[in-house]
Design an enzyme around this catalytic site. Structure first.
Site, PDB file in Angstrom:
ATOM      1  N   ASP A 117       0.854  -1.191   0.000  1.00  0.00           N
ATOM      2  CA  ASP A 117       0.000   0.000   0.000  1.00  0.00           C
ATOM      3  C   ASP A 117       0.892   1.243   0.000  1.00  0.00           C
ATOM      4  O   ASP A 117       1.762   1.383   0.869  1.00  0.00           O
ATOM      5  CB  ASP A 117      -0.877  -0.019   1.249  1.00  0.00           C
ATOM      6  CG  ASP A 117      -1.997   1.005   1.202  1.00  0.00           C
ATOM      7  OD1 ASP A 117      -1.766   2.117   0.663  1.00  0.00           O
ATOM      8  OD2 ASP A 117      -3.092   0.725   1.709  1.00  0.00           O
ATOM      9  N   THR A 192       3.321 -11.442  -8.890  1.00  0.00           N
ATOM     10  CA  THR A 192       2.147 -11.392  -8.032  1.00  0.00           C
ATOM     11  C   THR A 192       0.932 -11.106  -8.921  1.00  0.00           C
ATOM     12  O   THR A 192       1.072 -10.809 -10.114  1.00  0.00           O
ATOM     13  CB  THR A 192       2.272 -10.273  -6.983  1.00  0.00           C
ATOM     14  OG1 THR A 192       2.095  -9.006  -7.626  1.00  0.00           O
ATOM     15  CG2 THR A 192       3.625 -10.317  -6.289  1.00  0.00           C
TER      16      THR A 192
END
Length: 217
Positions: A117, A192
């Site tokens: 984040d 990912t």
């Protein structure tokens, strides 16, 4: 990003043999859980689990622990691990800030930070996982030869992370601003979910590998 609540997530995770429900009790004893003395690699913010499940499948000689604070997200990683049934991977629903409660000093060999984040507001800088505050936390938990690998498509976050490295007690061993075009750092790269999505849009992926800087006498 608003997370979708999955009502069955809590029950599924509670019943999963691949989720560690008492991680504080494993502090200093993770290798006992795995039943070997293999290196211990930890992904902080494991998301839906694509990266860590594939890494564990590729490297059975390494023990992996995936941390994710959102149960509805970890649920998806746990389902991937249930399908793979890898003996060298466990998952934990846990906050990064409390990492020191479940890992002993010098217990971890490598930490992965993947598409963390960005916490874009200046006041939120200490909450960013590659911040100097977190680096100092990781420093004590890593072995003397331990490393951190960080990947993101967010260039401002990456520039911030690079600046934080020396303040956290680390040194840069390798760095690229375009991982998928870098023949050396891109070799053997495992994507990912976010990486696959962003690179498909043409976003360059940044990555660094850092290690503990030598202590001054």
């Amino acid at each position: 990003m608003r997370l979708r609540n999955i009502p069955e997530a809590a029950g599924y995770l509670a019943a999963s043999p691949y989720v560690v429900h008492n991680p504080k009790e494993q502090k200093g004893k993770w290798r006992e859980l795995f039943g070997n003395e293999n290196p211990l690699h930890v992904e902080i913010g494991t998301g839906k689990g694509r990266f860590i499940v594939e890494m564990a499948a590729l490297h059975p000689e390494i023990n992996y622990v995936g941390l994710e604070k959102y149960s509805s997200v970890l649920y998806k990683a746990a389902k991937k691990q249930a399908a793979a049934a890898l003996p060298n991977l466990y998952l934990v629903c846990w906050e990064a800030e409390l990492l020191g409660d479940i890992f002993e000093k010098h217990e971890i060999d490598r930490i992965y930070l993947n598409f963390s984040d960005p916490w874009p507001k200046r006041s939120q800088a200490p909450r960013r996982l590659p911040s100097k505050e977190f680096l100092r936390l990781y420093y004590g938990l890593l072995t003397d030869s331990g490393t951190i690998e960080f990947k993101t498509d967010n260039r401002p976050l990456f520039d911030f992370a690079v600046d934080e490295v020396p303040q956290g007690g680390f040194q840069i061993d390798a760095l690229t601003y375009d991982l998928h075009s870098d023949p050396k750092m891109g070799e053997g790269n495992v994507e990912t979910e976010y990486e696959a999505k962003f690179s498909a849009k043409g976003n360059p992926i940044c990555k660094y590998i850092i290690s503990k800087a030598p202590r001054r006498a």
